[in-house]
Design an enzyme around this catalytic site. Structure first.
Site, PDB file in Angstrom:
ATOM      1  N   GLN A  27      11.127   2.743  -8.390  1.00  0.00           N
ATOM      2  CA  GLN A  27      11.821   3.667  -7.813  1.00  0.00           C
ATOM      3  C   GLN A  27      13.305   4.047  -8.732  1.00  0.00           C
ATOM      4  O   GLN A  27      13.744   5.053  -8.688  1.00  0.00           O
ATOM      5  CB  GLN A  27      12.432   3.286  -6.427  1.00  0.00           C
ATOM      6  CG  GLN A  27      12.971   4.511  -5.679  1.00  0.00           C
ATOM      7  CD  GLN A  27      13.556   3.948  -4.064  1.00  0.00           C
ATOM      8  OE1 GLN A  27      13.402   2.784  -3.652  1.00  0.00           O
ATOM      9  NE2 GLN A  27      14.345   4.893  -3.670  1.00  0.00           N
ATOM     10  N   ASP A  49      14.547 -12.449  -5.639  1.00  0.00           N
ATOM     11  CA  ASP A  49      13.081 -12.442  -4.963  1.00  0.00           C
ATOM     12  C   ASP A  49      12.212 -11.377  -5.712  1.00  0.00           C
ATOM     13  O   ASP A  49      12.601 -10.346  -5.822  1.00  0.00           O
ATOM     14  CB  ASP A  49      13.291 -12.060  -3.495  1.00  0.00           C
ATOM     15  CG  ASP A  49      11.820 -12.222  -2.743  1.00  0.00           C
ATOM     16  OD1 ASP A  49      11.276 -13.604  -2.692  1.00  0.00           O
ATOM     17  OD2 ASP A  49      11.285 -11.363  -2.350  1.00  0.00           O
ATOM     18  N   TYR A  54       4.494  -6.671  -6.519  1.00  0.00           N
ATOM     19  CA  TYR A  54       5.504  -5.605  -6.553  1.00  0.00           C
ATOM     20  C   TYR A  54       5.304  -4.888  -7.835  1.00  0.00           C
ATOM     21  O   TYR A  54       5.246  -5.430  -8.992  1.00  0.00           O
ATOM     22  CB  TYR A  54       6.966  -6.293  -6.508  1.00  0.00           C
ATOM     23  CG  TYR A  54       7.296  -6.956  -5.388  1.00  0.00           C
ATOM     24  CD1 TYR A  54       6.397  -6.845  -4.241  1.00  0.00           C
ATOM     25  CD2 TYR A  54       8.224  -7.697  -5.153  1.00  0.00           C
ATOM     26  CE1 TYR A  54       6.831  -7.345  -3.093  1.00  0.00           C
ATOM     27  CE2 TYR A  54       8.732  -8.427  -4.100  1.00  0.00           C
ATOM     28  CZ  TYR A  54       7.758  -8.329  -2.826  1.00  0.00           C
ATOM     29  OH  TYR A  54       8.233  -8.904  -1.643  1.00  0.00           O
ATOM     30  N   SER A 154       4.558 -16.436   3.417  1.00  0.00           N
ATOM     31  CA  SER A 154       5.056 -15.283   4.048  1.00  0.00           C
ATOM     32  C   SER A 154       4.123 -14.498   4.706  1.00  0.00           C
ATOM     33  O   SER A 154       2.898 -14.371   4.542  1.00  0.00           O
ATOM     34  CB  SER A 154       5.198 -14.367   2.591  1.00  0.00           C
ATOM     35  OG  SER A 154       5.915 -13.100   3.039  1.00  0.00           O
ATOM     36  N   ALA A 213      14.785  -2.898   8.431  1.00  0.00           N
ATOM     37  CA  ALA A 213      13.568  -2.308   8.898  1.00  0.00           C
ATOM     38  C   ALA A 213      13.349  -1.063   8.059  1.00  0.00           C
ATOM     39  O   ALA A 213      12.972  -0.162   8.270  1.00  0.00           O
ATOM     40  CB  ALA A 213      13.615  -1.593  10.395  1.00  0.00           C
ATOM     41  N   LYS A 220      20.072   6.388   8.242  1.00  0.00           N
ATOM     42  CA  LYS A 220      19.927   7.372   7.052  1.00  0.00           C
ATOM     43  C   LYS A 220      18.693   8.236   7.350  1.00  0.00           C
ATOM     44  O   LYS A 220      18.532   9.377   7.027  1.00  0.00           O
ATOM     45  CB  LYS A 220      19.799   6.839   5.737  1.00  0.00           C
ATOM     46  CG  LYS A 220      18.600   6.108   5.402  1.00  0.00           C
ATOM     47  CD  LYS A 220      18.385   5.493   3.878  1.00  0.00           C
ATOM     48  CE  LYS A 220      17.330   4.477   3.709  1.00  0.00           C
ATOM     49  NZ  LYS A 220      17.643   3.887   2.065  1.00  0.00           N
ATOM     50  N   GLY A 286      18.043  -5.297  -0.682  1.00  0.00           N
ATOM     51  CA  GLY A 286      17.273  -4.161  -1.484  1.00  0.00           C
ATOM     52  C   GLY A 286      18.222  -3.259  -1.656  1.00  0.00           C
ATOM     53  O   GLY A 286      19.023  -2.897  -0.897  1.00  0.00           O
ATOM     54  N   GLU A 295      28.645  -2.434  -0.785  1.00  0.00           N
ATOM     55  CA  GLU A 295      28.816  -2.508   0.640  1.00  0.00           C
ATOM     56  C   GLU A 295      28.240  -3.584   1.324  1.00  0.00           C
ATOM     57  O   GLU A 295      28.799  -4.177   2.195  1.00  0.00           O
ATOM     58  CB  GLU A 295      28.501  -1.031   0.962  1.00  0.00           C
ATOM     59  CG  GLU A 295      28.614  -0.471   2.529  1.00  0.00           C
ATOM     60  CD  GLU A 295      30.217  -0.524   2.842  1.00  0.00           C
ATOM     61  OE1 GLU A 295      30.314  -0.673   4.379  1.00  0.00           O
ATOM     62  OE2 GLU A 295      30.950  -0.297   2.192  1.00  0.00           O
TER      63      GLU A 295
END
Length: 327
Positions: A27, A49, A54, A154, A213, A220, A286, A295
């Site tokens: 991204q 991590d 990924y 995990s 989540a 947003k 993330g 922030e």
């Protein structure tokens, strides 16, 4: 920054950590990734991590280049990889938790991340095709070789983790130290119910993921628009459908009003709520933008504001608290 022990181990991890899922090698640009890791490290974050799955290994390549160029002392940071989904090439023995794939995937991750050892190595999902005994032995081999320092799981069930612990005890091997579950105001069952015995009796540590989540708890997506967000990425339709449920959006709106009364962004309220749980060793953040990360890195200041009254208000809005068994 606050540092917490990873379960009963002696390893200290920053309460806030930084992960690369969906962003690195996908991204955002490599330059932005470098800037984000620098911001995190300068703020005291010591755990980064990653996983073989990924961006099919590209995420680890990007992170490896950053770690090499930053020249941080190796003792000053903790880096992870995860094994299960495979990297670029899929196929027999290139996925899962067989001894062959666990060991080959570790060697490949070391190469991509340009490090001599992984601090944390996770079994990214349980493998129904491989005996847990085989995976525990493979992890122990890597520990003895000094290629990994701690191993964990995990999204395993409590019974699967217990089986791994039992196998390790039976053969005098080193068992799992930590689990990486999803944990947020919508996903609470594992951390607040299923794993309680593991925390109390075995000192399991946690490195929780998706505390917002997948961005839903940042507020947003309240308008229903996912343009220019991770949910618009090709191949993530499954995540979009799960995140955008109408009932969840209503709860986020109500939570937003509570956050506004406290002069807080709803994201910081949701993140601080996760950190209140004493069984959270570290919370993986993330980010795709520096301002967003800066922030969220101040969220530790918010935790003391979550009084019993505020926590009760959150529970009333969410209604997601797991029902514990009566005994």
């Amino acid at each position: 920054m606050e540092y917490r022990r990873l379960g009963k181990s002696g390893l200290q991890v920053s309460a806030l950590s930084f992960g690369s899922w969906l962003t690195f090698g996908n991204q955002i640009s490599d330059k932005t990734a470098d800037e984000l890791m620098g911001i995190a490290y300068d703020a005291g974050v010591n755990f980064f991590d990653n996983a073989e799955g990924y961006a099919e290994g590209k995420s680890e390549i990007v992170m490896g280049k950053i770690l090499k160029s930053q020249k941080w002392d190796r003792e000053s940071f903790v880096v992870s990889s995860k094994v299960f989904f495979g990297a670029e090439h899929k196929g027999p023995n290139r996925m899962g938790l067989s001894r062959k794939h666990v060991i080959e995937a570790c060697n490949a991750a070391l190469s991509r991340l340009q490090v001599d050892y992984l601090d944390l190595y996770f079994c990214h999902r349980p493998d129904k095709q491989t005996p847990i005994e085989e995976t525990v032995w493979a992890m122990n081999t890597l520990l003895q070789q000094g290629k990994i320092l701690y191993w964990g799981t995990s999204e395993w069930s409590a019974s699967e983790i217990m089986e791994a612990i039992s196998v390790a005890k039976q053969y005098h091997l080193i068992g799992p130290t930590m689990e990486q579950p999803q944990y947020n105001l919508f996903e609470r069952q594992k951390l607040e119910n299923e794993y309680l015995h593991l925390f109390k009796e075995h000192g399991l540590g946690t490195t929780i993921w998706s505390p917002l989540a997948s961005g839903l708890l940042s507020g947003k997506y309240s308008s229903g628009d996912v343009k220019d967000t991770r949910l618009a990425l090709s191949g993530l339709e499954w995540l979009k459908d799960r995140v955008m449920a109408t009932e969840k959006l209503k709860k986020v709106e109500a939570l937003k009003k509570l956050a506004e009364k406290m002069n807080l962004p709803v994201a910081k309220l949701a993140l601080a709520w996760c950190l209140k749980n004493p069984n959270v060793s570290t919370m993986i953040l993330g980010a795709s933008k520096p301002a967003q990360l800066k922030e969220n890195l101040t969220v530790l200041e918010v935790v003391p504001l979550l009084t019993d009254k505020v926590m009760e208000s959150i529970e009333k809005i969410m209604g997601t608290k797991p029902v514990l068994p009566p005994f």
